[in-house]
Design an enzyme around this catalytic site. Structure first.
Site, PDB file in Angstrom:
ATOM      1  N   GLN A   1       0.471 -14.985   1.898  1.00 48.24           N
ATOM      2  CA  GLN A   1      -0.763 -14.234   1.633  1.00 48.24           C
ATOM      3  C   GLN A   1      -1.874 -15.161   1.139  1.00 48.24           C
ATOM      4  O   GLN A   1      -3.047 -14.947   1.436  1.00 48.24           O
ATOM      5  CB  GLN A   1      -0.474 -13.085   0.658  1.00 48.24           C
ATOM      6  CG  GLN A   1       0.421 -12.039   1.343  1.00 48.24           C
ATOM      7  CD  GLN A   1       0.695 -10.811   0.512  1.00 48.24           C
ATOM      8  OE1 GLN A   1       0.218 -10.675  -0.612  1.00 48.24           O
ATOM      9  NE2 GLN A   1       1.474  -9.895   1.053  1.00 48.24           N
TER      10      GLN A   1
ATOM     11  N   ASP B   1       0.059  -5.023 -20.321  1.00 50.59           N
ATOM     12  CA  ASP B   1       0.652  -5.466 -21.588  1.00 50.59           C
ATOM     13  C   ASP B   1      -0.363  -5.330 -22.723  1.00 50.59           C
ATOM     14  O   ASP B   1      -0.022  -4.920 -23.830  1.00 50.59           O
ATOM     15  CB  ASP B   1       1.115  -6.926 -21.455  1.00 50.59           C
ATOM     16  CG  ASP B   1       2.010  -7.118 -20.242  1.00 50.59           C
ATOM     17  OD1 ASP B   1       3.102  -6.551 -20.225  1.00 50.59           O
ATOM     18  OD2 ASP B   1       1.590  -7.805 -19.290  1.00 50.59           O
TER      19      ASP B   1
ATOM     20  N   ILE C   1       2.613   2.096  -7.216  1.00 52.42           N
ATOM     21  CA  ILE C   1       1.380   1.737  -7.933  1.00 52.42           C
ATOM     22  C   ILE C   1       0.176   2.047  -7.048  1.00 52.42           C
ATOM     23  O   ILE C   1      -0.798   2.671  -7.482  1.00 52.42           O
ATOM     24  CB  ILE C   1       1.402   0.243  -8.339  1.00 52.42           C
ATOM     25  CG1 ILE C   1       2.529  -0.014  -9.342  1.00 52.42           C
ATOM     26  CG2 ILE C   1       0.062  -0.182  -8.926  1.00 52.42           C
ATOM     27  CD1 ILE C   1       2.794  -1.490  -9.638  1.00 52.42           C
TER      28      ILE C   1
ATOM     29  N   ASN D   1       9.886 -13.619  -3.332  1.00 54.77           N
ATOM     30  CA  ASN D   1       8.510 -13.146  -3.500  1.00 54.77           C
ATOM     31  C   ASN D   1       7.517 -14.283  -3.335  1.00 54.77           C
ATOM     32  O   ASN D   1       6.404 -14.079  -2.851  1.00 54.77           O
ATOM     33  CB  ASN D   1       8.348 -12.431  -4.841  1.00 54.77           C
ATOM     34  CG  ASN D   1       8.924 -11.019  -4.771  1.00 54.77           C
ATOM     35  OD1 ASN D   1       9.023 -10.454  -3.693  1.00 54.77           O
ATOM     36  ND2 ASN D   1       9.320 -10.480  -5.898  1.00 54.77           N
TER      37      ASN D   1
ATOM     38  N   ALA E   1       0.810  -1.224   0.000  1.00 53.70           N
ATOM     39  CA  ALA E   1       0.000   0.000   0.000  1.00 53.70           C
ATOM     40  C   ALA E   1       0.840   1.271   0.000  1.00 53.70           C
ATOM     41  O   ALA E   1       0.353   2.339  -0.359  1.00 53.70           O
ATOM     42  CB  ALA E   1      -0.946  -0.018   1.199  1.00 53.70           C
TER      43      ALA E   1
ATOM     44  N   HIS F   1       3.850 -12.651 -17.884  1.00 53.00           N
ATOM     45  CA  HIS F   1       4.171 -11.212 -17.836  1.00 53.00           C
ATOM     46  C   HIS F   1       5.697 -11.095 -17.739  1.00 53.00           C
ATOM     47  O   HIS F   1       6.265 -10.849 -16.685  1.00 53.00           O
ATOM     48  CB  HIS F   1       3.495 -10.551 -16.630  1.00 53.00           C
ATOM     49  CG  HIS F   1       3.855  -9.107 -16.480  1.00 53.00           C
ATOM     50  ND1 HIS F   1       3.443  -8.133 -17.351  1.00 53.00           N
ATOM     51  CD2 HIS F   1       4.627  -8.475 -15.568  1.00 53.00           C
ATOM     52  CE1 HIS F   1       3.932  -6.969 -16.987  1.00 53.00           C
ATOM     53  NE2 HIS F   1       4.668  -7.146 -15.896  1.00 53.00           N
TER      54      HIS F   1
HETATM   55  N1  NDP Z   1       2.085  -7.015 -13.466  1.00 50.14           N
HETATM   56  C1  NDP Z   1       2.397  -5.831 -13.949  1.00 50.14           C
HETATM   57  O1  NDP Z   1       1.921  -5.440 -15.005  1.00 50.14           O
HETATM   58  C2  NDP Z   1       3.353  -4.945 -13.214  1.00 50.14           C
HETATM   59  C3  NDP Z   1       3.899  -5.351 -12.032  1.00 50.14           C
HETATM   60  N2  NDP Z   1       4.756  -4.523 -11.349  1.00 50.14           N
HETATM   61  C4  NDP Z   1       5.265  -5.048 -10.078  1.00 50.14           C
HETATM   62  O2  NDP Z   1       4.492  -4.497  -9.013  1.00 50.14           O
HETATM   63  C5  NDP Z   1       5.255  -4.527  -7.804  1.00 50.14           C
HETATM   64  C6  NDP Z   1       5.129  -3.219  -7.048  1.00 50.14           C
HETATM   65  O3  NDP Z   1       5.556  -2.151  -7.846  1.00 50.14           O
HETATM   66  P1  NDP Z   1       5.662  -0.654  -7.238  1.00 50.14           P
HETATM   67  O4  NDP Z   1       4.447  -0.291  -6.490  1.00 50.14           O
HETATM   68  O5  NDP Z   1       6.108   0.209  -8.338  1.00 50.14           O
HETATM   69  O6  NDP Z   1       6.855  -0.885  -6.252  1.00 50.14           O
HETATM   70  P2  NDP Z   1       7.436   0.031  -5.058  1.00 50.14           P
HETATM   71  O7  NDP Z   1       8.890  -0.217  -5.020  1.00 50.14           O
HETATM   72  O8  NDP Z   1       6.947   1.426  -5.155  1.00 50.14           O
HETATM   73  O9  NDP Z   1       6.756  -0.662  -3.838  1.00 50.14           O
HETATM   74  C7  NDP Z   1       7.080  -1.974  -3.574  1.00 50.14           C
HETATM   75  C8  NDP Z   1       7.151  -2.179  -2.092  1.00 50.14           C
HETATM   76  O10 NDP Z   1       8.143  -1.355  -1.506  1.00 50.14           O
HETATM   77  C9  NDP Z   1       7.723  -0.994  -0.172  1.00 50.14           C
HETATM   78  N3  NDP Z   1       7.648   0.460  -0.113  1.00 50.14           N
HETATM   79  C10 NDP Z   1       7.222   1.295  -1.074  1.00 50.14           C
HETATM   80  N4  NDP Z   1       7.303   2.576  -0.678  1.00 50.14           N
HETATM   81  C11 NDP Z   1       7.808   2.575   0.547  1.00 50.14           C
HETATM   82  C12 NDP Z   1       8.157   3.580   1.460  1.00 50.14           C
HETATM   83  N5  NDP Z   1       7.990   4.892   1.167  1.00 50.14           N
HETATM   84  N6  NDP Z   1       8.680   3.218   2.642  1.00 50.14           N
HETATM   85  C13 NDP Z   1       8.885   1.937   2.911  1.00 50.14           C
HETATM   86  N7  NDP Z   1       8.582   0.934   2.060  1.00 50.14           N
HETATM   87  C14 NDP Z   1       8.044   1.242   0.908  1.00 50.14           C
HETATM   88  C15 NDP Z   1       6.413  -1.603   0.019  1.00 50.14           C
HETATM   89  O11 NDP Z   1       6.561  -2.896   0.552  1.00 50.14           O
HETATM   90  P3  NDP Z   1       6.140  -3.292   2.019  1.00 50.14           P
HETATM   91  O12 NDP Z   1       4.940  -2.534   2.401  1.00 50.14           O
HETATM   92  O13 NDP Z   1       5.876  -4.758   1.922  1.00 50.14           O
HETATM   93  O14 NDP Z   1       7.368  -2.918   2.823  1.00 50.14           O
HETATM   94  C16 NDP Z   1       5.916  -1.798  -1.380  1.00 50.14           C
HETATM   95  O15 NDP Z   1       5.022  -2.839  -1.519  1.00 50.14           O
HETATM   96  C17 NDP Z   1       6.681  -4.900  -8.233  1.00 50.14           C
HETATM   97  O16 NDP Z   1       6.850  -6.287  -8.036  1.00 50.14           O
HETATM   98  C18 NDP Z   1       6.675  -4.628  -9.737  1.00 50.14           C
HETATM   99  O17 NDP Z   1       7.640  -5.403 -10.418  1.00 50.14           O
HETATM  100  C19 NDP Z   1       5.062  -3.279 -11.785  1.00 50.14           C
HETATM  101  C20 NDP Z   1       4.534  -2.823 -12.971  1.00 50.14           C
HETATM  102  C21 NDP Z   1       3.675  -3.640 -13.798  1.00 50.14           C
HETATM  103  O1  OAA Z   2       9.524  -5.322 -14.649  1.00 46.69           O
HETATM  104  C1  OAA Z   2       8.957  -4.585 -13.817  1.00 46.69           C
HETATM  105  O2  OAA Z   2       9.185  -4.544 -12.609  1.00 46.69           O
HETATM  106  C2  OAA Z   2       7.863  -3.672 -14.286  1.00 46.69           C
HETATM  107  C3  OAA Z   2       6.845  -4.382 -15.074  1.00 46.69           C
HETATM  108  O3  OAA Z   2       6.414  -5.479 -14.752  1.00 46.69           O
HETATM  109  C4  OAA Z   2       6.340  -3.738 -16.269  1.00 46.69           C
HETATM  110  O4  OAA Z   2       6.671  -2.579 -16.539  1.00 46.69           O
HETATM  111  O5  OAA Z   2       5.579  -4.388 -17.016  1.00 46.69           O
END
Ligand code: NDP
Ligand code: OAA
Length: 435
Positions: free
Chosen positions: A200, A247, A104, A193, A100, A275
């Site tokens: 979860q 995608d 994203i 992961n 959260a 993906h």
């Molecule tokens: N399927 C798809 O199409 C796509 C998938 N992704 C994937 O989605 C996932 C999340 O991406 P994204 O949201 O950009 O990742 P972020 O790096 O922004 O966030 C990932 C995790 O980092 C931790 N985090 C983020 N911000 C903070 C903060 N300010 N302080 C401390 N911890 C923080 C949180 O984990 P926690 O709360 O557990 O500590 C969070 O869940 C990645 O695995 C990415 O590869 C991305 C793009 C497309």
């Molecule tokens: O590779 C990544 O972490 C980001 C991702 O999934 C995408 O951009 O489709």
């Protein structure tokens, strides 16, 4: 602990009143979290017969309870029924979001709260999952949600224990995942992961709605979704999705650009498979203005080479420009994915989603999560689209992405109940964001 008692006819929802979460000591969360994580860490490599409904053994817990807390203004007691303007509203739904504090979520949560996803008559409760590390950042997110004064956002609770945060969840948007660090092997990423998604899955199995819809976003999302569903045997496997809608949207944009049309003219685009950079954007079945793409774009070399690679690597191209992975467009694509399940699919069209392959009509190996064309009647479920065509190019590419997913599955055998893990991933396996 927030106590919510909401009957289907909008009876009074009572939340115990707390002070703002920020007034409590972060250290108390940290301690609770550390205790829990030690207790719940999965045991390595079990040996169970492959069986979809048999979950891997749940790790032993130490019995410590942690608390998920309602946040600030969302802790007030209210009576939806008594408020005149809310009488036409639907029953409130519980939406859980992991990661959260991530980028994203920072886009997605505000779309969910605004009503643009589930509709202007759909009140929601947001249940935000962070971690010890991100807890303060999640509080910051909750503060911004407070300050946004969204009428439909009736409850927000935050926590670090999925067994609490996922309680009664009807949607679980699983975004949080560790990014791949420098020098980290993909097998390591799958394991790290995978452990998150195994836990979860167990938590969803224990406490979520029996019909929860789960969208896995955190990478590698197909195999994370497989791990999650294997650890949630009491929830239908069909309810789990891996996000490949981004995608699909990227593919539509590239086809529109090449054809010189606006992207609303592009339909029937399937992303097949993983993906990752082996994904297959299908231009054989796709349409522009109702006509097969190959009739509109008379350039097979471009379609087979440039288009395909551009979609596969779009995430990496974005990272080079932005210095971080796609966040806003990913949030939009999560919205699209949800809307595709809660609204009837337009006649003749379909959408892509990574779903469980058992019973698929395309000859794809069973027991993996593979992106395929889906249609929905708008009730949260989907059916696979039977009437698609294949040629040698499409089949050959599909085999490659299928082989990659089968290899990923072997790598996480210890997390899915299949037995010991054996990792022989193809060398060129990459996430869309890796180059
Ligand atoms: N399927 C798809 O199409 C796509 C998938 N992704 C994937 O989605 C996932 C999340 O991406 P994204 O949201 O950009 O990742 P972020 O790096 O922004 O966030 C990932 C995790 O980092 C931790 N985090 C983020 N911000 C903070 C903060 N300010 N302080 C401390 N911890 C923080 C949180 O984990 P926690 O709360 O557990 O500590 C969070 O869940 C990645 O695995 C990415 O590869 C991305 C793009 C497309
Ligand atoms: O590779 C990544 O972490 C980001 C991702 O999934 C995408 O951009 O489709």
């Amino acid at each position: 602990m927030a106590v919510t008692d909401l009957s289907p006819n909008y009876a009074q929802s009572r939340l115990l009143k707390h002070g703002p979460a920020s007034s409590r000591s972060p250290a108390s969360y940290a301690n609770r979290f550390v205790d829990l994580r030690c207790g719940r860490r999965p045991r390595v490599c079990c040996s169970l017969a492959p069986d979809q409904v048999k979950a891997p053994p749940a790790p032993v817990t130490n019995g410590t309870a942690s608390k998920t807390e309602c946040y600030g203004v969302f802790c007030v007691t209210y009576d939806l029924k008594a408020e005149e303007e809310t009488k036409s509203w639907k029953r409130m739904i519980n939406v859980a979001v992991s990661g959260a504090a991530g980028m994203i979520s920072n886009h997605l949560l505000f779309k969910l709260a605004s009503g643009e996803v589930f509709g202007p008559d759909q009140p929601i409760a947001l249940k935000l999952l962070g971690s010890e590390k991100s807890f303060q950042a999640v509080e910051g997110v909750a503060m911004e949600l407070e300050d946004s004064l969204y009428p439909l956002l009736r409850e927000v609770s935050i926590g670090i224990d999925p067994y609490e945060v996922f309680q009664d969840a009807e949607w679980a948007l699983l975004i949080g995942a560790k990014p791949r660090g420098p020098g980290m092997e993909r097998a390591d990423l799958l394991d790290i992961n995978g452990q998150i998604f195994a836990e979860q899955g167990r938590a969803l199995n224990a406490v979520a709605s029996r019909n929860v819809k789960v969208i896995v976003v955190g990478n590698p999302c197909n195999t994370n979704a497989l791990i999650c569903l294997k650890n949630a045997p009491n929830i239908p496997a069909k309810n789990f999705h891996a996000l490949t809608r981004l995608d699909e949207n990227r593919a539509k944009c590239q086809l529109a650009l090449k054809a010189g049309v606006f992207y609303d003219k592009v339909s029937n685009v399937t992303i097949w498979g993983n993906h990752s950079t082996t994904q297959v954007p299908d231009f054989l079945n796709a349409k522009i203005d109702g006509k097969p793409v190959k009739e509109v774009i008379n350039d097979t070399k471009w379609l087979e080479e440039e288009f395909t690679e551009r979609v596969q690597k779009r995430g990496g191209e974005l990272i080079k420009k932005w210095g971080r992975s796609s966040a806003a467009s990913t949030a939009v694509s999560i919205v699209d994915a949800i809307k595709s399940l809660v609204n009837p699919t337009p006649k003749g069209d379909w959408f892509s989603s990574g779903v469980y392959t058992n019973g698929n009509p395309y000859g794809i190996s069973e027991d993996i999560v593979f992106s395929m064309p889906c249609r929905s009647e708008g009730n949260g479920d989907y059916e696979l689209v039977p009437d698609v065509i294949f040629d040698d190019f499409l089949r050959e590419r599909m085999k490659k992405t299928e082989a990659e997913l089968l290899a990923e599955r072997r790598c996480v055998g210890h997390l899915t109940g299949e037995g010991n893990a054996y990792c022989d991933l193809p060398e060129d396996t990459m996430l869309p964001g890796e180059q």
